[in-house]
Design an enzyme around this catalytic site. Structure first.
Site, short mmCIF file in Angstrom:
data_model
loop_
_atom_site.label_atom_id
_atom_site.label_comp_id
_atom_site.label_asym_id
_atom_site.label_seq_id
_atom_site.Cartn_x
_atom_site.Cartn_y
_atom_site.Cartn_z
N THR A 1 -4.29 8.57 -5.26
CA THR A 1 -4.33 8.69 -3.88
C THR A 1 -3.34 9.78 -3.72
O THR A 1 -3.82 10.60 -2.81
CB THR A 1 -4.06 7.67 -3.28
N GLU B 1 0.74 -1.16 0.09
CA GLU B 1 0.00 0.01 0.09
C GLU B 1 0.95 1.29 -0.01
O GLU B 1 0.57 2.31 -0.57
CB GLU B 1 -1.04 -0.03 1.22
#
Length: 309
Positions: free
Chosen positions: A181, A128
């Site tokens: 993101t 991540e």
């Protein structure tokens, strides 16, 4: 081969700490033992743009966790990885988390002494971090464990499974655009008024209390993000109209609507499947009016997370 589900992170009021898994959408990751040491990304297939995903393991969300696993356990073999992307890139549906979680679940099954699932979280967070630049577990935790999860910060955060009404449905709509993101996080202010923090805390507490007690009215009262959503709304064309369409599709049945993860996907929570289907139709139409094609999905909150297939 492991399947890892898509997720909705933040859930409006739980920025970086809340997330839930979604049924039916996800990534499949196949990991094979190799005589050569190290990690090799053999291919990425699936949705549009998948061929542009980095093949260097250290820059790949599925590859980096396996690099860490090999460094720590030194099993005497390597891993070859094939990724089938079912989650659109930059969609706000936890695609990077799914690839990372799918990889560690598959690779774990090949270790001489497989780890319990709780021990896989910290490795998935390494993946991540490749995508978002930080180890946020709000997508990774629900993807790994399923259900609705509450996580804290840190390298190996504690994860709490939050009860929720079993009849609660999610309407998830993804417009045909990409929002990374890192860019969505760059739009956020570092300092926010104390008044807003208190108001958001009240909303978060109400939402969690409503989930734990099957109180739809309390969930609806809490599912109103006053902190992050107002800052990111401008990044999503037609946001206000899409949210209004979801809410108006069922004033009593739709509990709330907000941005899924970093966006641009939006989600709505509803009291049943029929209400979720109406919300999806209304949201897709509103995105269309804003000039964006969109796809919708109706799902229960997935009780199960990543699993071997």
């Amino acid at each position: 081969t492991a399947f890892a589900p898509a997720t909705v992170a933040n859930v409006g009021v739980g920025f970086d700490i809340l997330g839930f898994a979604v049924d039916g959408i996800g990534d499949r990751v196949t990991v094979t033992r190799t005589d050569a040491l190290g990690v090799t990304i053999e291919g990425v297939i699936g949705i549009s743009g998948a061929d542009g995903i980095p093949s260097a393991p250290e820059k790949n969300t599925a590859g980096m966790p396996l690099v860490r696993m090999l460094e720590e356990f030194q099993p005497g073999f390597g891993f070859a990885v094939k990724i089938e992307k079912g989650i659109p890139l930059g969609s706000g549906m936890g695609g990077s988390a799914a690839s990372a979680v799918g990889a560690v679940v598959a690779a774990n099954a090949l270790l001489p002494n497989p780890l319990p699932i709780e021990k896989l979280l910290r490795f998935a967070l390494d993946g991540e971090a490749v995508a978002s630049g930080a180890k946020h577990a709000d997508n990774v935790a629900p993807c790994l464990f399923g259900g609705l999860t509450l996580t804290g910060p840190g390298e190996d955060p504690e994860v709490a499974r939050i009860p929720y009404p079993k009849g609660m449905y999610c309407a998830l709509v993804h417009p045909e655009m990409r929002l990374d993101t890192r860019d969505a996080r760059a739009a956020l202010k570092v300092d926010l008024p104390l008044k807003l923090h208190v108001l958001q805390s009240v909303r978060l507490a109400a939402f969690i209390a409503g989930c734990c007690t099957d109180d739809f009215k309390l969930i609806k009262r809490g599912l109103d993000d006053v902190l992050i959503e107002p800052q990111r709304a401008r990044l999503i064309p037609g946001f206000a109209a899409v949210k209004q369409a979801a809410l108006m599709s069922g004033k009593n049945e739709v509990l709330g609507c907000s941005i899924s993860g970093a966006g641009p996907s939006l989600f709505a929570l509803t009291i049943d499947a029929a209400s979720a289907a109406r919300a999806v139709s209304a949201m897709v139409a509103a995105f269309g009016a804003a000039g964006l094609k969109a796809e919708g999905h109706v799902s229960l909150i997935a009780a199960s997370g990543a699993r071997l297939v």
